[in-house]
Design an enzyme around this catalytic site. Sequence first.
Site, PDB file in Angstrom:
ATOM      1  CG  ASN A  13      -1.665   1.291   1.403  1.00  0.00           C
ATOM      2  OD1 ASN A  13      -1.730   2.098   0.467  1.00  0.00           O
ATOM      3  ND2 ASN A  13      -2.266   1.498   2.564  1.00  0.00           N
ATOM      4  CE  LYS A  15       0.135   3.237   4.701  1.00  0.00           C
ATOM      5  NZ  LYS A  15       0.293   3.315   6.149  1.00  0.00           N
ATOM      6  CG  HIS A  99      -5.512   2.166   5.184  1.00  0.00           C
ATOM      7  ND1 HIS A  99      -5.028   3.125   6.044  1.00  0.00           N
ATOM      8  CD2 HIS A  99      -4.542   1.223   5.071  1.00  0.00           C
ATOM      9  CE1 HIS A  99      -3.804   2.773   6.427  1.00  0.00           C
ATOM     10  NE2 HIS A  99      -3.489   1.629   5.855  1.00  0.00           N
ATOM     11  CD  GLU A 101      -2.532   5.677   6.644  1.00  0.00           C
ATOM     12  OE1 GLU A 101      -2.549   5.713   5.406  1.00  0.00           O
ATOM     13  OE2 GLU A 101      -1.620   5.117   7.295  1.00  0.00           O
ATOM     14  CD  GLU A 171      -3.299  -2.287   7.201  1.00  0.00           C
ATOM     15  OE1 GLU A 171      -2.277  -2.634   6.603  1.00  0.00           O
ATOM     16  OE2 GLU A 171      -3.799  -1.151   7.077  1.00  0.00           O
ATOM     17  N   GLY A 177       2.901   2.332  10.629  1.00  0.00           N
ATOM     18  CA  GLY A 177       3.873   3.405  10.463  1.00  0.00           C
ATOM     19  C   GLY A 177       4.625   3.746  11.737  1.00  0.00           C
ATOM     20  CB  SER A 217       5.472  -1.918  11.701  1.00  0.00           C
ATOM     21  OG  SER A 217       5.173  -0.556  11.952  1.00  0.00           O
TER      22      SER A 217
HETATM   23  P1  13P Z   1       3.324   0.370   7.439  1.00  0.00           P
HETATM   24  O1  13P Z   1       3.758  -0.954   6.869  1.00  0.00           O
HETATM   25  O2  13P Z   1       4.087   1.531   6.930  1.00  0.00           O
HETATM   26  O3  13P Z   1       3.230   0.301   8.941  1.00  0.00           O
HETATM   27  O4  13P Z   1       1.814   0.604   6.926  1.00  0.00           O
HETATM   28  C1  13P Z   1       0.919  -0.425   7.040  1.00  0.00           C
HETATM   29  C2  13P Z   1      -0.322  -0.065   6.311  1.00  0.00           C
HETATM   30  O5  13P Z   1      -1.021   0.845   6.671  1.00  0.00           O
HETATM   31  C3  13P Z   1      -0.630  -0.832   5.108  1.00  0.00           C
HETATM   32  O6  13P Z   1      -1.911  -0.560   4.660  1.00  0.00           O
END
Ligand code: 13P
Length: 257
Positions: A13, A15, A99, A101, A171, A177, A217
């Site tokens: 992903n 982003k 997601h 976010e 997640e 992150g 992560s």
């Molecule tokens: P990270 O792997 O950067 O923690 O992000 C995970 C994520 O949100 C994947 O959708």
Amino acid sequence: MNRRYRKTLIAGNWKMNKTASETKAFADELKTMLPKAKWCDVLVCVPYVNIPAAQKAFKDTRVMVGAENVSEYEKGAYTGEVSAAMLKDLGVKYVIVGHSERRQYWNDTDVIVNKKALAAIEAGLYPIICVGESLEQRELGITKELIDLQVKTALANVPADKMRHVVIAYEPIWAIGTGRTATAEQANEVNQEIRTVIRKLYGARVARSVTILYGGSMNDQNAEELLAQPDVDGGLIGGASLVPTKLTTIINAANQE
Ligand code: 13P
């Protein structure tokens, strides 16, 4: 992973990262090291505008290109939105829905996530539905109840015969992150719970065949241990999926029995 019953999926992903030209450079580098990856499907979900560039860059490879979001509406006066039919027409198969976010910054509620999942399925896309608890919720001891509710709401009105098009990604928000990964046991425990919810809704056969990812992560260092868990069928990877060497290591980590 349990390859006997379900597909392993390693999904990036991206982003809001990489321009179209950076996407091409990434693909060129990845292609030099990409394993044949017969043991798993490989997907990168990229910003809408970069989908055509990514498709062109990954042509003739095993890497599929997906989207990171989709509108819950079919078409019409929704300035700035992108419909499931538009993605389908581009040749996209997978789309991330719900997601954390999006839930946090754009108020994608459980009900909206359900509408987006239904819109995706209706158009013939495969939604990757994200669920996960915050740190406060985990510390309050309500992770199981929260995940149950998120999964049940997201799947409302999804018919059993469409469940083979659905992927769920667990997640935990506190792991996204942050460099703080859930332990392999924590990831497996929640993924198992998600499978239990699906079993109650759709029966054992459907539950056994649904691919359930872990995200938060996941990286080249911890992927092997996470993917060794019986109910972790792959990863949804943010930061590490932006680096060709790291993504390659994660794909290789999925090559285990
Ligand atoms: P990270 O792997 O950067 O923690 O992000 C995970 C994520 O949100 C994947 O959708």
